[in-house]
Design a protein around this motif. Structure first.
Motif, short mmCIF file in Angstrom:
data_model
loop_
_atom_site.label_atom_id
_atom_site.label_comp_id
_atom_site.label_asym_id
_atom_site.label_seq_id
_atom_site.Cartn_x
_atom_site.Cartn_y
_atom_site.Cartn_z
N ASP B 124 0.85 -1.19 0.00
CA ASP B 124 0.00 0.00 0.00
C ASP B 124 0.89 1.24 0.00
O ASP B 124 1.73 1.41 0.87
CB ASP B 124 -0.89 -0.01 1.26
N PRO B 125 0.69 2.13 -0.99
CA PRO B 125 1.55 3.32 -1.03
C PRO B 125 1.34 4.24 0.18
O PRO B 125 2.20 5.06 0.50
CB PRO B 125 1.17 4.01 -2.32
N VAL B 126 0.23 4.08 0.86
CA VAL B 126 -0.02 4.93 2.02
C VAL B 126 0.32 4.16 3.30
O VAL B 126 -0.23 3.09 3.57
CB VAL B 126 -1.49 5.38 2.06
N LEU B 127 1.29 4.71 4.06
CA LEU B 127 1.64 4.10 5.36
C LEU B 127 0.79 4.78 6.42
O LEU B 127 0.57 5.99 6.39
CB LEU B 127 3.12 4.33 5.66
N LYS B 128 0.34 3.99 7.39
CA LYS B 128 -0.59 4.55 8.38
C LYS B 128 -0.21 4.06 9.77
O LYS B 128 -0.07 2.85 10.00
CB LYS B 128 -2.01 4.11 8.03
N VAL B 129 -0.03 5.01 10.68
CA VAL B 129 0.18 4.65 12.08
C VAL B 129 -0.75 5.54 12.90
O VAL B 129 -0.53 6.76 12.95
CB VAL B 129 1.64 4.86 12.53
N GLY B 130 -1.77 4.98 13.51
CA GLY B 130 -2.75 5.77 14.24
C GLY B 130 -3.40 6.79 13.35
O GLY B 130 -3.91 6.46 12.28
N SER B 131 -3.34 8.05 13.74
CA SER B 131 -3.98 9.10 12.95
C SER B 131 -3.01 9.71 11.94
O SER B 131 -3.35 10.65 11.24
CB SER B 131 -4.51 10.19 13.88
N LEU B 132 -1.78 9.17 11.88
CA LEU B 132 -0.75 9.71 10.98
C LEU B 132 -0.69 8.88 9.68
O LEU B 132 -0.61 7.66 9.71
CB LEU B 132 0.62 9.64 11.68
N THR B 133 -0.80 9.59 8.53
CA THR B 133 -0.67 8.87 7.25
C THR B 133 0.45 9.49 6.42
O THR B 133 0.66 10.71 6.46
CB THR B 133 -1.98 8.95 6.43
N LEU B 134 1.18 8.61 5.69
CA LEU B 134 2.26 9.07 4.82
C LEU B 134 2.01 8.48 3.43
O LEU B 134 2.00 7.26 3.26
CB LEU B 134 3.62 8.61 5.37
N ASP B 135 1.74 9.34 2.45
CA ASP B 135 1.53 8.86 1.07
C ASP B 135 2.88 8.88 0.36
O ASP B 135 3.43 9.94 0.07
CB ASP B 135 0.52 9.77 0.36
N ARG B 136 3.39 7.70 0.11
CA ARG B 136 4.74 7.63 -0.45
C ARG B 136 4.79 8.05 -1.92
O ARG B 136 5.85 8.33 -2.44
CB ARG B 136 5.27 6.19 -0.30
N SER B 137 3.64 8.05 -2.58
CA SER B 137 3.65 8.46 -3.98
C SER B 137 3.64 9.97 -4.12
O SER B 137 4.37 10.54 -4.93
CB SER B 137 2.43 7.87 -4.71
N SER B 138 2.81 10.63 -3.32
CA SER B 138 2.74 12.09 -3.45
C SER B 138 3.65 12.80 -2.45
O SER B 138 3.75 14.03 -2.46
CB SER B 138 1.30 12.55 -3.26
N ARG B 139 4.34 12.04 -1.63
CA ARG B 139 5.25 12.58 -0.62
C ARG B 139 4.51 13.57 0.30
O ARG B 139 4.98 14.67 0.54
CB ARG B 139 6.45 13.29 -1.25
N THR B 140 3.34 13.19 0.79
CA THR B 140 2.64 14.07 1.74
C THR B 140 2.37 13.31 3.03
O THR B 140 2.11 12.11 3.03
CB THR B 140 1.30 14.56 1.18
N VAL B 141 2.43 14.04 4.13
CA VAL B 141 2.16 13.46 5.46
C VAL B 141 0.97 14.19 6.07
O VAL B 141 0.92 15.43 6.03
CB VAL B 141 3.38 13.60 6.38
N CYS B 142 -0.02 13.46 6.56
CA CYS B 142 -1.19 14.08 7.17
C CYS B 142 -1.39 13.57 8.58
O CYS B 142 -1.25 12.36 8.85
CB CYS B 142 -2.46 13.78 6.38
N LEU B 143 -1.70 14.48 9.48
CA LEU B 143 -2.05 14.10 10.85
C LEU B 143 -3.49 14.56 11.05
O LEU B 143 -3.78 15.76 10.95
CB LEU B 143 -1.11 14.81 11.84
N ASN B 144 -4.38 13.62 11.30
CA ASN B 144 -5.81 13.92 11.39
C ASN B 144 -6.28 14.71 10.16
O ASN B 144 -7.02 15.68 10.27
CB ASN B 144 -6.13 14.72 12.65
#
Lengths: 493, 221
Positions: B124-144
């Motif tokens: 999955d290109p999106v890594l997810k730990v709790g409310s933190l997501t990291l999209d490895r394709s678009s190089r963006t990190v989102c918290l909530n």
């Protein structure tokens, strides 16, 4: 003309055979004609003699014998006509059968006409004017002879005998005749049978021969089938296969065909290799250009990535340009219109090349040195255009793959019936173990990656030299470093 | 994540490097097969881009040697040879993917990313730990679902940690995945990046714990 081999062969054999049949048929018809004519002549002569002998008998016997002879004659085929004249008067038989025009009732000339004779049979019988018994011939004035006359207006063959009967003063003339058309019809039907037989035999022979050739040519049609099958579904390496039935005559064809196929495969393979290499060689500069164009697009021309990208694109384009140039000059080495054995001046050609390339080569930090053993022209065999191409390639290599601040010596000389040019650099050289491979198309040395090279230069040099009958060799430079390329041309006479 | 480029044409190699750097990879360029063989064994590369036309060894030979030495890094062959036989041969000798020259930038990027994901076992290109997501394709990190502004290195450190949630990543390993041979790295660089990350994950992001003497770990709640 005749496209079918079978028809040709059949024709070639059958036409002479037909001529033979015609000749043989002609001979047969001639023999038939002779035989038939002779046997009816014999019959006429026989008949006239029988009648004549019957008339010659004693008067009492005569009255009995003559009707018998006439009757016997009339019963046999073909039916003949007869007449007996005493003097000019008709005594018996048909009035239409008149005596011959030269008949003289008062004449006593003996055998005015030569008597009829027939070729001897194997049994020789002594005859007296046509008779076995000499007494029968005693009263004969004119022995039986044959002549062609008319009977009721139609041409006929007539046998005539004249006798002066015992105690008679007037000669008796006996004649038997047959129409010519009867005889001709008989001969014609015989000849027709012979000719019909000949034609039939000829036709059977044509049929047999045609079939025989078809059978004989079967191995060839099997070969054709093989080729046809290969055409519809081409295998990788097509060769004509031999079988135990393959005739010896086809072997040389198979061998030649297979050799041709092998040569064509080789040619195709080397062409394939060449295009593969050429396209491979083009892809790297293309990949660089595309990569850096993409980077330019993404980061803009003012970014550090953009600035190197511009340089790298121009370098890639240069590589492509040079590759294209080399491919064109490689094609030129095999141009047919050029005479590669004319006489030209090596000195003039070399100095022309130097003049031409000087502008381009001065961008490199290299010293160019020109040396010539003795003054004057060096006339050699080759072609000035090809030689210029060759020298340009060697010179470019020597400059391009030199070290910065290095030097290149162009040395001309002659000796041993040869004119030579040496181009020597003091750059890194080529390790001896790689020198055999540098002639290969698209081979590139390990140290060349920084240079705009196509890997074609030396292979062009070699094929140019081969075309002009010149030899090329690579040696170490004079001081042990660098590379010295030597080309030796045959001196022009 | 770190990528090795084995390519003898320096112009092409530097182009690829610029591209992959921008895509968040740290890149090592090697121009000879021998070197590549030595280094590939000791560095945890996410992927290797291998050119077949190398000056010293044939690329396929390098490929076979790598696999024989049980280097399991995904390998992308990039070459100007593109006949069917070449491609099949390359894949059958242990390559994971094949890219013919000339190629398009975005294709190279995507293929390298895909290989890296596959190599790590996280498709999955999106890594997810709790409310933190990291999209490895678009190089963006989102918290909530709020985008976080992260520096390149910070993103690289976070990507490595999130790739193994709840597991300790040693400092050496982390450094090897984030920096390349040319990076001048200060001894405490990693601590600085981790400290910055922690600040940006407050208040409700996952916690990055320091396991003294061992390394770091991102906690899964």
């Amino acid at each position: 003309m005749l496209r079918s081999l079978r028809a040709r062969l059949t024709g070639a054999v059958m036409l002479p055979l037909a001529a033979l049949v015609v000749i043989f048929g002609g001979i047969a018809c001639w023999v038939i004609f002779k035989t038939a004519s002779m046997s009816s002549d014999r019959m006429l002569i026989g008949s006239v003699r029988t009648l004549s002998v019957a008339l010659d008998a004693e008067p009492d016997m005569r009255s009995r014998l003559v009707p018998l002879a006439v009757q016997l004659q009339q019963r046999s085929q073909p039916i003949t006509f007869y007449s007996v004249h005493h003097g000019g008067a008709l005594v018996a038989g048909s009035a239409a059968l008149t005596p011959p025009p030269d008949y003289d009732p008062s004449g006593r000339v003996i055998d005015r006409h030569p008597p009829a004779t027939f070729p001897d049979t194997y049994r020789k019988t002594r005859l007296y004017r046509g008779y076995v018994d000499p007494k029968d011939a005693d009263t004969v004035l004119q022995a039986a002879y044959l002549w062609d006359g008319k009977l009721a207006g139609k041409s006929a063959r007539i046998a005539t005998e004249i006798r002066l009967l015992k105690g008679d003063r007037t000669p008796t003339i006996v004649q038997v005749a047959d129409y010519d058309d009867d005889r001709r019809a008989y001969i014609f039907s015989q000849c027709l049978q012979v000719i019909g037989g000949g034609i039939l035999i000829l036709m059977i022979a044509v049929l047999l021969f045609y079939e025989a050739i078809t059978w004989g040519l079967k191995p060839f049609s099997a070969l054709t089938e093989q080729v046809e099958k290969a055409r519809l579904d081409p295998p990788a390496h097509f060769r004509l296969a031999q079988s135990p039935e393959t005739p010896r005559e086809a072997m040389s064809f198979i061998v030649a065909f297979n050799a041709l196929m092998a040569r064509m495969e080789n040619a195709t393979e080397s062409l394939r290799q060449f295009t593969t290499n050429a396209s491979h060689q083009m892809r790297t500069p293309l990949a660089i250009a595309r990569m850096h164009l993409g980077l330019l697009d993404r980061f803009g021309p003012d970014s550090p990535q953009g600035r190197t990208a511009l340089q790298d694109i121009s370098h890639a384009v240069q590589s492509l340009e040079r590759l294209l140039q080399q491919l064109i000059s490689l094609a030129r080495t095999s141009e047919q219109a050029i005479d590669p054995a004319m006489s030209f001046d090596l000195v003039a050609t070399a100095t022309n090349v130097l003049d031409e390339r000087l502008g381009h080569l001065s961008t490199f930090d290299i010293d160019l040195i020109y040396e010539q053993d003795e003054e004057g022209a060096i006339a050699v065999k080759g072609h000035p255009l090809l030689a210029a191409e060759l020298i340009t390639n060697l010179l470019d290599n020597a400059v391009r793959y030199n070290r910065p601040g290095g030097s290149v010596v162009i040395r001309l000389g002659r000796g041993g019936g040869r004119g030579r040019i040496e181009i020597e650099d003091d750059g890194p050289g080529i390790p001896e173990e790689h020198r055999d491979r540098v002639w290969e198309r698209f081979y590139r040395g390990a140290a060349e990656n920084d240079q705009v090279g196509s890997g074609l230069g030396l292979s062009i040099v070699r094929s140019l030299a081969e075309r002009m009958g010149a030899s090329v060799s690579l040696n170490n430079g004079a001081n042990g470093c660098g590379l010295c390329a030597r080309v030796e041309f045959q001196e022009a006479a | 994540m770190r990528v090795m480029i084995v390519e003898d044409d320096p112009r092409l190699a530097h182009g690829m490097e610029a591209l992959l750097n921008a895509a968040g990879f740290s890149v090592d360029i090697l121009s000879s097969g021998e070197e590549a063989l030595h280094i590939a064994e000791s560095v945890p590369y996410a992927a290797i881009i291998l050119d077949l036309g190398l000056p010293d060894l044939d690329g396929l030979e390098v490929l076979q040697q790598l696999r024989r030495r049980s280097v399991s890094t995904p390998i992308l062959i990039s070459t100007a040879r593109d006949s069917l036989a070449d491609r099949v041969d390359g894949l059958d000798k242990g390559a994971d993917d094949y890219l013919a020259k000339p190629f398009h930038l975005r294709e190279l990027e995507s293929r390298v990313r895909a290989l890296a994901r596959r190599g790590q076992g996280t498709p999955d290109p999106v890594l997810k730990v709790g409310s933190l997501t990291l999209d490895r394709s678009s190089r963006t990190v989102c918290l909530n679902e709020i985008t976080l502004e992260l520096r390149r290195r910070e993103l690289a450190v976070l990507e490595t940690l999130m790739g193994r949630p709840g597991k300790i990543v040693t400092k050496e390993r982390l450094a090897a995945e984030v920096f390349n041979f040319n990076d001048a790295v200060a001894p405490n660089a990693l601590e600085v990046y981790v400290a910055r990350l922690r600040r940006k994950l407050i208040p409700d992001g996952p916690v990055i714990r320091t396991v003294r003497g061992l390394g770091y770990m991102i906690e899964v709640k």
